[in-house]
Design an enzyme around this catalytic site. Structure first.
Site, PDB file in Angstrom:
ATOM      1  N   TRP A 192      84.561  17.069  17.300  1.00 55.00           N
ATOM      2  CA  TRP A 192      83.310  16.587  17.886  1.00 55.00           C
ATOM      3  C   TRP A 192      82.976  15.254  17.215  1.00 55.00           C
ATOM      4  CZ3 TRP A 192      78.604  15.731  15.210  1.00 55.00           C
ATOM      5  CH2 TRP A 192      77.607  15.174  16.038  1.00 55.00           C
ATOM      6  N   GLU A 233      84.910  18.790  21.882  1.00 56.05           N
ATOM      7  CA  GLU A 233      83.548  19.225  22.227  1.00 56.05           C
ATOM      8  C   GLU A 233      82.704  18.101  22.818  1.00 56.05           C
ATOM      9  OE1 GLU A 233      81.373  20.668  18.834  1.00 56.05           O
ATOM     10  OE2 GLU A 233      79.681  21.362  20.046  1.00 56.05           O
ATOM     11  N   LYS A 235      79.044  16.509  24.613  1.00 51.35           N
ATOM     12  CA  LYS A 235      77.609  16.547  24.347  1.00 51.35           C
ATOM     13  C   LYS A 235      76.894  15.644  25.328  1.00 51.35           C
ATOM     14  CE  LYS A 235      74.484  16.561  20.405  1.00 51.35           C
ATOM     15  NZ  LYS A 235      74.347  16.531  18.959  1.00 51.35           N
ATOM     16  N   ASP A 266      79.332  23.786  24.099  1.00 54.55           N
ATOM     17  CA  ASP A 266      78.248  24.189  23.195  1.00 54.55           C
ATOM     18  C   ASP A 266      77.020  24.436  24.051  1.00 54.55           C
ATOM     19  OD1 ASP A 266      75.823  23.797  21.578  1.00 54.55           O
ATOM     20  OD2 ASP A 266      77.166  23.222  19.948  1.00 54.55           O
ATOM     21  N   HIS A 269      74.335  21.735  24.507  1.00 52.35           N
ATOM     22  CA  HIS A 269      74.750  20.363  24.814  1.00 52.35           C
ATOM     23  C   HIS A 269      74.619  19.933  26.267  1.00 52.35           C
ATOM     24  CE1 HIS A 269      77.271  19.593  20.941  1.00 52.35           C
ATOM     25  NE2 HIS A 269      76.041  19.975  20.700  1.00 52.35           N
ATOM     26  N   HIS A 293      80.620  27.357  21.598  1.00 42.53           N
ATOM     27  CA  HIS A 293      79.660  27.294  20.495  1.00 42.53           C
ATOM     28  C   HIS A 293      78.375  27.945  20.988  1.00 42.53           C
ATOM     29  CE1 HIS A 293      81.290  23.825  17.767  1.00 42.53           C
ATOM     30  NE2 HIS A 293      82.037  24.906  17.748  1.00 42.53           N
ATOM     31  N   ASP A 301      66.562  19.469  20.404  1.00 40.96           N
ATOM     32  CA  ASP A 301      67.481  20.032  19.412  1.00 40.96           C
ATOM     33  C   ASP A 301      68.485  20.969  20.057  1.00 40.96           C
ATOM     34  OD1 ASP A 301      68.516  20.679  16.798  1.00 40.96           O
ATOM     35  OD2 ASP A 301      67.567  22.629  17.074  1.00 40.96           O
ATOM     36  N   ASP A 303      70.510  22.975  18.321  1.00 41.64           N
ATOM     37  CA  ASP A 303      71.076  23.876  17.316  1.00 41.64           C
ATOM     38  C   ASP A 303      70.115  24.893  16.726  1.00 41.64           C
ATOM     39  OD1 ASP A 303      73.826  22.615  17.123  1.00 41.64           O
ATOM     40  OD2 ASP A 303      72.536  20.885  16.790  1.00 41.64           O
ATOM     41  N   ASP A 333      77.167  27.982  16.466  1.00 43.56           N
ATOM     42  CA  ASP A 333      76.859  26.642  15.956  1.00 43.56           C
ATOM     43  C   ASP A 333      75.354  26.437  15.967  1.00 43.56           C
ATOM     44  OD1 ASP A 333      76.821  24.079  15.111  1.00 43.56           O
ATOM     45  OD2 ASP A 333      77.595  23.187  16.955  1.00 43.56           O
TER      46      ASP A 333
HETATM   47  C1  RNT Z   1      76.985  18.706  17.231  1.00 44.93           C
HETATM   48  C2  RNT Z   1      78.070  19.651  17.599  1.00 44.93           C
HETATM   49  C3  RNT Z   1      78.972  20.072  16.480  1.00 44.93           C
HETATM   50  C4  RNT Z   1      78.241  20.264  15.177  1.00 44.93           C
HETATM   51  C5  RNT Z   1      79.070  20.887  14.080  1.00 44.93           C
HETATM   52  C6  RNT Z   1      78.458  20.692  12.743  1.00 44.93           C
HETATM   53  O1  RNT Z   1      76.086  18.503  18.226  1.00 44.93           O
HETATM   54  O2  RNT Z   1      77.527  20.789  18.207  1.00 44.93           O
HETATM   55  O3  RNT Z   1      79.681  21.203  16.843  1.00 44.93           O
HETATM   56  O4  RNT Z   1      77.096  21.025  15.336  1.00 44.93           O
HETATM   57  O5  RNT Z   1      80.350  20.465  14.151  1.00 44.93           O
HETATM   58 ZN    ZN Z   2      78.727  22.539  18.631  1.00 42.75          ZN
END
Ligand code: RNT
Ligand code: ZN
Length: 425
Positions: A192, A233, A235, A266, A269, A293, A301, A303, A333
């Site tokens: 990523w 990955e 985003k 993810d 994302h 993820h 955010d 995460d 994640d």
């Molecule tokens: C970031 C990605 C990635 C990170 C990690 C720390 O937006 O999701 O996967 O969160 O690699």
């Molecule tokens: Zn991620």
């Protein structure tokens, strides 16, 4: 209410006996579902334990991601992180893996540049992983570094910067392959990058061409697929890359499909109202596999701690219904520094395991039979009915079977650990 007295073994067994027959009436074998749910590996992200700081002496993530909050007890080194993770493992049922980033290297105080990292800098992790029988996964760290300050890494227009990150990414694959060779299962190596821009770019194409070339060069080094699984990955945006992200969904969907590597999706994302649920069955037709993820996007955010949400449950169903487990790697994640970090691991991982168990308990054939017969009334009625089956009794039984705390009993243990260990840091 005393949390550790919520459920006795006897009450769990009694409730389970009733639940077992309720599911059996629908043709579902709960014992089998419990065994299958425990057998699915979940890759737990090490970075929840230390707020994505790493061991290089930096202050925090950067790269458009950030762990907010200042709850006491952050793990500050490998020994603390491993101790916390081990403790978290004792609260979490089922097969686990542990996911590292390259900036968790342990170099005995020596400064080792990221492009010079070698498997030997992860010796302690390897020994621990073997001893605990917890396989490792890996990620190159393309953020929290002076060479990432411009906001561009693998797609940088500066050849010196781009080459540095290419060398780092190659080094990471070598390390991941070494992990894989040592653990009888490939280590997932997920790339990523944070690359993107705050404001409207004039040229959206050139960075993508550079990223494509860089990835080609990184992946040109061939490893035995028994040792490493490559993933990329995408985003939508990050903090400071609101207008443009080089590694967008379309970019990586196309790249993964054409290069036959795994696509990492993810759940944080995408657009806030967009979920992964409808993407799995489409992407799986074109890529060799997925890395998911599990996370939770909230506003800007991506995460927040994963919870047992409709989205998580739907996503689990997509994986289980279509028997995709052999081509989907399941990972977490999230990083939250505002609550106890071990509790965050426990909540997120237990919620995901719950979602997997629930999916394994679904009488899917009843739904598809109704669908095939055009009986949409029955399909919807059944879907609603399934939601209130005595699922909790089966989940509690799963925890009992795997000898981890039932219900909220894990929380008092975390509170104890906080008092004895975390608070002294
Ligand atoms: C970031 C990605 C990635 C990170 C990690 C720390 O937006 O999701 O996967 O969160 O690699
Ligand atoms: Zn991620």
């Amino acid at each position: 209410m005393k949390l550790n007295q919520v459920s006795s073994v006897e009450s769990v067994e009694n409730a389970y006996a009733l639940a077992k027959s309720a599911y059996a009436a629908l043709g579902v074998n709960t014992d089998k579902a419990i065994r299958s749910a425990l057998d699915i590996p979940i890759s737990i992200q090490c970075w929840q334990g230390d707020d994505v700081v790493g061991f290089e002496g930096s202050v925090g993530a950067g790269g458009g991601i950030i762990a907010t909050g200042n709850y006491p007890g952050r793990a500050r080194n490998g020994d603390e992180l491993r101790a916390d993770a081990e403790f978290a493992f004792s609260l979490i049922p089922g097969k686990k893996r542990f996911n590292l980033h390259s900036f968790y290297a342990e170099t005995d105080g020596k400064k080792v540049m990221r492009d010079e990292l070698e498997p030997e800098h992860f010796k302690k992790w390897l020994v621990w992983s073997k001893k605990k029988k917890i396989p490792l996964d890996f990620n190159p760290s393309l953020f929290a570094h002076p060479n990432a300050n411009s906001g561009f890494t693998l797609s940088s227009a500066d050849p010196k910067i781009r080459d540095f990150w290419i060398r780092h990414s190659k080094a990471s694959r070598k390390i991941a392959a070494e992990f894989g060779a040592n653990q009888n299962s490939p280590a997932v190596n997920n790339i990523w990058i944070p690359d993107g821009s705050k404001d409207i770019p004039a040229d959206r194409l050139s960075p993508r061409l550079r990223l494509m070339d860089a990835l080609d060069e990184i992946l040109a080094v061939k490893y035995n697929t028994d040792t490493i699984t490559d993933a990329v990955e995408s985003k939508l945006f990050g903090i400071g890359s609101e207008s443009y992200v080089v590694g967008s969904h379309e970019f990586y969907m196309g790249y993964a499909a054409s290069k036959k590597i795994r696509l990492c999706l993810d759940s944080g994302h995408f657009h806030p109202t967009e979920t992964l649920v409808d993407k799995v069955s489409a992407a799986m037709l074109f890529v060799p596999g997925l890395l998911i993820h599990f996370s939770r996007g909230v506003r800007w955010d991506s995460d927040h701690v994963a919870i047992y949400s409709d989205e998580l449950r739907d996503l689990c169903r997509e994986i289980i219904r279509h028997k995709f487990l052999d081509r989907v790697d399941i990972a977490l994640d999230f990083f939250d520094a505002s609550i106890n970090r071990i509790a965050a691991w426990s909540i997120g991982t237990r919620s995901l395991r719950k979602g997997l168990l629930e999916s394994l308990l679904e009488p899917y054939k009843l739904l598809t039979d109704a669908e095939k017969a055009g009986k949409y009334t029955e399909r919807l009625a059944l879907m609603e009915e399934l939601k209130t089956l005595p699922f909790q009794a089966v989940w509690d039984k799963l925890c009992l079977v795997d000898k981890v705390p039932v219900g909220m009993n894990w929380l008092s243990r975390v509170n104890q650990y906080e008092k004895e260990v975390l608070i002294n840091r």
